[in-house]
Design a protein around this motif. Structure first.
Motif, PDB file in Angstrom:
ATOM      1  N   LEU A  31       0.808  -1.228   0.000  1.00 54.34           N
ATOM      2  CA  LEU A  31       0.000   0.000   0.000  1.00 54.34           C
ATOM      3  C   LEU A  31       0.836   1.272   0.000  1.00 54.34           C
ATOM      4  O   LEU A  31       0.309   2.359  -0.194  1.00 54.34           O
ATOM      5  CB  LEU A  31      -0.937   0.003   1.208  1.00 54.34           C
ATOM      6  CG  LEU A  31      -2.196  -0.848   1.058  1.00 54.34           C
ATOM      7  CD1 LEU A  31      -2.945  -0.903   2.367  1.00 54.34           C
ATOM      8  CD2 LEU A  31      -3.092  -0.258  -0.036  1.00 54.34           C
ATOM      9  N   MET A  39      -2.912  -4.128  -6.670  1.00 54.62           N
ATOM     10  CA  MET A  39      -3.707  -3.639  -5.536  1.00 54.62           C
ATOM     11  C   MET A  39      -5.096  -4.282  -5.534  1.00 54.62           C
ATOM     12  O   MET A  39      -5.612  -4.650  -4.474  1.00 54.62           O
ATOM     13  CB  MET A  39      -3.802  -2.112  -5.583  1.00 54.62           C
ATOM     14  CG  MET A  39      -2.445  -1.465  -5.299  1.00 54.62           C
ATOM     15  SD  MET A  39      -2.514   0.332  -5.293  1.00 54.62           S
ATOM     16  CE  MET A  39      -3.304   0.632  -3.730  1.00 54.62           C
ATOM     17  N   ALA A  53      -6.864  -6.598  -2.665  1.00 55.23           N
ATOM     18  CA  ALA A  53      -8.217  -6.412  -2.136  1.00 55.23           C
ATOM     19  C   ALA A  53      -8.984  -7.728  -2.204  1.00 55.23           C
ATOM     20  O   ALA A  53      -9.684  -8.108  -1.252  1.00 55.23           O
ATOM     21  CB  ALA A  53      -8.942  -5.316  -2.914  1.00 55.23           C
ATOM     22  N   ASN A  58     -11.324  -3.992   4.955  1.00 58.09           N
ATOM     23  CA  ASN A  58      -9.972  -3.705   4.464  1.00 58.09           C
ATOM     24  C   ASN A  58      -9.912  -3.770   2.946  1.00 58.09           C
ATOM     25  O   ASN A  58      -9.210  -2.972   2.310  1.00 58.09           O
ATOM     26  CB  ASN A  58      -8.963  -4.681   5.083  1.00 58.09           C
ATOM     27  CG  ASN A  58      -8.676  -4.341   6.523  1.00 58.09           C
ATOM     28  OD1 ASN A  58      -7.920  -3.422   6.804  1.00 58.09           O
ATOM     29  ND2 ASN A  58      -9.317  -5.044   7.445  1.00 58.09           N
ATOM     30  N   VAL A  63      -8.585  -0.865   0.409  1.00 53.31           N
ATOM     31  CA  VAL A  63      -7.552  -1.085  -0.599  1.00 53.31           C
ATOM     32  C   VAL A  63      -8.081  -0.738  -1.990  1.00 53.31           C
ATOM     33  O   VAL A  63      -7.372  -0.126  -2.800  1.00 53.31           O
ATOM     34  CB  VAL A  63      -7.030  -2.542  -0.536  1.00 53.31           C
ATOM     35  CG1 VAL A  63      -6.086  -2.826  -1.698  1.00 53.31           C
ATOM     36  CG2 VAL A  63      -6.325  -2.795   0.795  1.00 53.31           C
ATOM     37  N   TRP A  71      -3.945   6.014   2.923  1.00 52.36           N
ATOM     38  CA  TRP A  71      -4.489   4.649   2.976  1.00 52.36           C
ATOM     39  C   TRP A  71      -3.486   3.681   3.592  1.00 52.36           C
ATOM     40  O   TRP A  71      -3.865   2.823   4.380  1.00 52.36           O
ATOM     41  CB  TRP A  71      -4.886   4.190   1.565  1.00 52.36           C
ATOM     42  CG  TRP A  71      -6.106   4.911   1.090  1.00 52.36           C
ATOM     43  CD1 TRP A  71      -7.402   4.514   1.216  1.00 52.36           C
ATOM     44  CD2 TRP A  71      -6.136   6.200   0.437  1.00 52.36           C
ATOM     45  NE1 TRP A  71      -8.246   5.459   0.692  1.00 52.36           N
ATOM     46  CE2 TRP A  71      -7.500   6.501   0.201  1.00 52.36           C
ATOM     47  CE3 TRP A  71      -5.164   7.108   0.043  1.00 52.36           C
ATOM     48  CZ2 TRP A  71      -7.906   7.686  -0.416  1.00 52.36           C
ATOM     49  CZ3 TRP A  71      -5.561   8.286  -0.567  1.00 52.36           C
ATOM     50  CH2 TRP A  71      -6.916   8.559  -0.794  1.00 52.36           C
ATOM     51  N   SER A  72      -2.209   3.850   3.246  1.00 56.52           N
ATOM     52  CA  SER A  72      -1.228   2.941   3.842  1.00 56.52           C
ATOM     53  C   SER A  72      -1.139   3.206   5.345  1.00 56.52           C
ATOM     54  O   SER A  72      -0.997   2.279   6.147  1.00 56.52           O
ATOM     55  CB  SER A  72       0.135   3.063   3.163  1.00 56.52           C
ATOM     56  OG  SER A  72       0.708   4.339   3.350  1.00 56.52           O
ATOM     57  N   PHE A 128      -4.141   1.636   6.994  1.00 56.67           N
ATOM     58  CA  PHE A 128      -3.944   0.185   7.085  1.00 56.67           C
ATOM     59  C   PHE A 128      -2.964  -0.142   8.204  1.00 56.67           C
ATOM     60  O   PHE A 128      -3.188  -1.066   8.996  1.00 56.67           O
ATOM     61  CB  PHE A 128      -3.422  -0.357   5.749  1.00 56.67           C
ATOM     62  CG  PHE A 128      -3.304  -1.858   5.723  1.00 56.67           C
ATOM     63  CD1 PHE A 128      -4.401  -2.651   5.388  1.00 56.67           C
ATOM     64  CD2 PHE A 128      -2.111  -2.486   6.063  1.00 56.67           C
ATOM     65  CE1 PHE A 128      -4.301  -4.041   5.380  1.00 56.67           C
ATOM     66  CE2 PHE A 128      -2.004  -3.873   6.063  1.00 56.67           C
ATOM     67  CZ  PHE A 128      -3.105  -4.654   5.725  1.00 56.67           C
TER      68      PHE A 128
END
Lengths: 149, 755
Positions: free
Chosen positions: A92, A102, A106, A118, A122, B243-244, B247
């Motif tokens: 990511l 990516m 997902a 999640n 993603v 987003w990273s 996460f």
């Protein structure tokens, strides 16, 4: 103890709730004696998804909506092994993966780990990365800092 | 050109080692209100349930950060109401004790970054401090320490962590000089801190992936340096995206590990991607990303960039503003004050007050519990050498700054326990041994300069093996227990159990010890924004420190009992000074020495320890050298110097009298002058020597003879009052106890001047 049979915060002080580790071991059995007997392993110090969902509920009730969503994503990620988790995070980071990679991540999250929240995060990232040119470019990025020594 | 001497001295002052610049918006060198900052705006497509315009930008033009903020950070249900509320009203709500924090937080949830900045525009620092006191999410304030050393010495790390924990810090953060040291440094901090006080949260600030690996091993209990930035370019240079980061924070939480993000004014300008925006506007974007990603909190307040906003006008105000914005958004705030911010002790202390007085979740996001030169965070704005100063600030203002004073004996004791524990773990895990010599050095040492050298190559290869291998928290706990460090073992295990429970994932969570439990079963009481909700709503509400805590803060090791203060001023009464009968007026050309009611009896020495008899001898010698005689009378009706001298003049044949208090303060008075007037006054008793007393006697005689007199020169020591004021007060009190309703008495002094 519990209010309407619901656990109350703090869970660790809620006499009516018996918290268990991911291994199923009860918190009261996670003791020095158990370590001395060689009974404990890593899973005895891991949080259970149910517990994270309870914490998510406390957060939501306290008005911390985004934190609650984070804890719900965390509940899903309890299923992901350490190494895999590190790789997913790495994927990511900017410029690490193509759009297709990516999307594949997902799908793996959704199908293999039953982690739809999640997966959605993603997918959203994949869309924005594409729009903002944050997907993998050549030459490939430098290896992880940890691999450099 | 010939320069001004004053300006030359000013140029040498610490404050003038700083850099001050004019704002330059194009380069991002502006703290608030850049001409390139957007105006607040928000448009929602209700069909799509989506924000389509954010601070003047259309969705098609959004950068990654705009997308994330629009889709994660803003509550659409309240956004239109919030954006329509006049910013001045929102600012006023922040200082209005009748508006609860929850009402403000509901509206803030719908604000864009530019709207948040617009609210700040109406506020001065005092108002922001009130806002911070009200909006801070946890009721109880706390503090975080930095423990590092430039040699990365494990024994010293453990010792300093143990001491910092005992000093009351709720969190301890370490970092690395050499990244490969990370697992060992994290281990040393963990063992030290849990020895000092179970329940202290610990972390090791390193690159994101490495940080996660260390947490997964159970060597840290939280992570803080999940850095976010206010522009896309900076974010990407930081090797992450919102987003990273989102996460990553869920990844930590999935292992029961607390996290907070890090942001702060100035980083974008420093990294060359400020896009002409003001620092506060970019920070507002960071904060919305932090909230959107579901981080429970943030470390902000410019952090390592602090010198940059401080080089600009309004910089310190803007830093307070970013703390306030974070708390308004419901984020835990670890409010900076960590990196070296100023050469000037005045400036650094003044800046601290903006967070110290309102209180924040962590007043420092790293008080350097080691000397500056050992701080690897570029930090140490306040360091180990300021511990006493900080404790005094708490005591002065009756403010809980999250730290407590400890004695030298306590410090040495806890450091020894911490170091012996790490020594045992190193032995058990097969790391390069920590020798007894190193133990002793770490227990008593102040900095890594006091430590013997270690084999760094061997340590690093042990660190590599440790990180790659399977040994984890359980092995450490087992080793500690086996070697008799049961309390530390139990405390570390409890941190593991708390990971399973997850209570400390909630906003602003810290652990307070629950005393008086079984040694082998420490239990911690969690305090967070869920069960320790800040309910400040004006005087008499919010955090109120316990009586016990207030007493603890008062217990500075250097505090003395004032009851013993004046024992040096009392010995046996002066045998040669005998009271005769009521004093009478005289017509002789003489000088009266009028002494206070305690003179030579209740008190026998002046404040700087000169015997009263010697003082009289000196004065009488001075008078005799001018060919006159002096009579001594004791004034009983007052201990006031002017009254004593004034009374003497009425009895004096010449009209000249010397008034003399027991502590040594002296006046030359003359009949006919107003009581509070005088010929010469010597208010600084600590600087009065026998030579000066003799000169006073001499001048008094000259006045009596009607001569022109040059006043006795005296030293001016303005620090004396500061040093001795308590003693002065107590000496005066003692003299005042001797006041009687009786006339001045003639005194016989059994001594003849040798002139």
């Amino acid at each position: 103890m519990t209010k309407n049979n619901q656990p109350t915060y703090p869970l660790g002080e809620d006499a009516g709730t018996e918290v268990m580790a991911a291994s199923g071991r009860k918190i009261k059995d996670i003791t020095l004696e158990a370590i001395a007997r060689g009974e404990l392993n890593g899973a005895d110090l891991l949080i259970k998804p149910d517990t994270l969902l309870m914490q998510a509920r406390f957060a939501r009730e306290g008005g911390f909506t985004q934190l609650a969503e984070n804890l719900e994503r965390a509940a899903e990620l309890t299923a992901v092994p350490n190494d895999e988790l590190l790789r997913m995070y790495e994927t990511l980071r900017p410029g690490r993966a193509t759009h297709a990679e990516m999307i594949a991540l997902a799908e793996r999250l959704e199908l293999q780990f039953h982690a739809p929240l999640n997966a959605a995060l993603v997918r959203e990232a994949a869309m924005v990365y594409l729009a903002r040119n944050l997907v993998k470019r050549s030459p490939p990025p430098a290896p992880m800092a940890d691999d450099t020594y | 050109m010939t320069g001004s001497k004053r300006f030359a001295i000013l140029a040498e002052r610490d404050i003038n080692k700083e850099t001050f610049v004019e704002p330059w918006p194009e380069a991002g060198l502006i703290v608030t209100d850049s001409p390139f900052d957007p105006q607040p705006s928000l448009r929602i497509d209700s069909a799509q349930h989506q924000i389509v315009e954010l601070d003047g930008k259309q969705r098609a033009d959004f950068d990654a950060l705009d997308f994330f903020i629009a889709d994660h950070a803003i509550d659409l249900n309240v956004a239109e109401e919030a954006m329509a509320s006049p910013s001045r009203n929102l600012a006023r709500m922040l200082v209005d004790i009748n508006v609860p924090a929850s009402r403000i937080r509901r509206l803030v949830a719908g604000c864009t970054p530019a709207k948040l900045c617009d609210v700040i525009r109406y506020m001065n620092v005092l108002e922001m401090m009130i806002g911070l006191a009200k909006m801070r999410v946890r009721r109880t304030p706390a503090n975080q320490a930095h423990v590092t050393n430039k040699r990365e010495h494990p024994a010293l790390l453990a010792a300093d962590a143990a001491e910092a924990a005992l000093r009351g810090f709720a969190e301890i953060e370490t970092t690395v000089g050499v990244a490969r040291f990370a697992p060992l440094n994290a281990l040393a901090i963990q063992i030290g801190s849990q020895t000092g006080r179970g329940g202290v949260l610990t972390q090791c600030s390193v690159e994101e992936s490495l940080g996660l690996r260390i947490a997964l091993k159970g060597l840290t209990s939280y992570a803080e340096t999940l850095s976010v930035y206010g522009t896309e370019g900076t974010f990407v240079d930081g090797d992450d995206t919102p987003w990273s980061k989102a996460f990553l924070s869920a990844a930590y939480a999935s292992r029961g590990v607390k996290i907070r993000f890090t942001s702060g004014t100035g980083s974008e300008a420093l990294m060359g991607h400020a896009e002409g925006r003001s620092m506060l506007y970019l920070e507002a974007r960071c904060l919305l990303i932090t909230r959107g990603a579901g981080s429970q909190g943030v470390q902000n307040g410019s952090i390592s960039c602090i010198a940059l906003p401080e080089s600009l006008p309004g910089g310190v105000r803007a830093v307070l503003a970013e703390n306030l914005l974070a708390s308004m958004l419901g984020l835990e705030v670890a409010s900076g004050n960590d990196a070296l911010a100023s050469h000037s002790a005045i400036r650094k202390s003044a800046k601290l007050m903006l967070q110290f007085i309102p209180g924040t979740d962590f007043i420092f996001s790293g008080y350097s519990a080691v000397p500056k030169r050992d701080n690897l965070f570029g930090g140490g704005n306040f360091d180990a050498e300021d511990f006493d100063d900080y404790n005094v600030l708490q005591r002065d203002m009756q403010i809980d700054g999250g730290v407590r004073p400890i004695t030298e004996e306590q410090a040495i004791g806890i450091r020894r326990q911490g170091v012996l524990a790490i020594q045992a773990v190193y032995a058990a895990l097969g790391f390069p041994p920590i020798t007894d010599e190193e133990v002793e050095a770490a227990v008593l040492g102040h900095s890594s300069d006091d430590m013997p050298a270690r084999d760094v190559v061997a340590d690093l290869s042990a660190a590599d093996r440790f990180l790659a291998g399977s040994q984890s928290m359980l092995d450490i706990v087992g080793a500690l227990q086996q070697r008799g460090f049961t309390q530390t073992a139990a405390a570390i295990l409890e941190m593991g159990r708390q990971r399973v429970i997850g209570d400390y994932l909630q906003p602003a969570a810290i652990f307070m010890p629950i005393p008086h439990l079984e040694l082998t079963q420490p239990r911690y009481h969690v305090l967070s924004a869920i069960n320790d909700v800040n309910d400040y709503a004006g005087p008499g509400t919010g955090y109120h420190m316990s009586e016990e805590r207030w007493k603890e803060m008062q217990r500075l090791p250097q505090v003395k009992s004032p009851r013993e203060f004046i024992k040096d001023q009392v010995s046996g009464r002066c045998e040669r000074l005998v009271e005769l009968g009521a004093a009478k007026e005289s017509r002789h050309s003489e000088v009266i020495v009028a002494v206070g009611p305690g003179f030579g009896t209740a008190l026998t020495r002046t404040i700087n320890g000169v015997d009263h008899e010697k003082v009289l001898e000196a004065i009488l010698t001075g008078v005799a050298r001018e060919g006159l005689t002096a009579r001594i009378v004791k004034v009983y009706q007052s201990s006031d110097l002017a009254y004593i001298g004034y009374t003497g003049t009425a009895l004096s044949g010449s009209g000249i009298a010397i008034g003399l208090q027991s502590r040594g303060t002296t006046v030359i008075h003359k009949r006919g002058l107003a009581r509070l007037n005088n010929l010469e006054l010597f208010p600084q008793s600590p600087s009065l020597t026998l030579e000066i007393y003799e000169a006073i006697g001499r001048n008094a005689a000259r006045y009596a003879k009607g001569e022109a007199v040059r006043p006795v020169p005296v030293q001016v020591d303005n620090w004396a009052r500061l040093r001795l004021i308590v003693k002065t007060a107590l000496l005066h009190r003692r003299e005042t106890e001797e006041v009687r309703d009786k006339p001045p008495m003639e005194m016989f002094f059994d001594w003849e001047p040798d002139v």
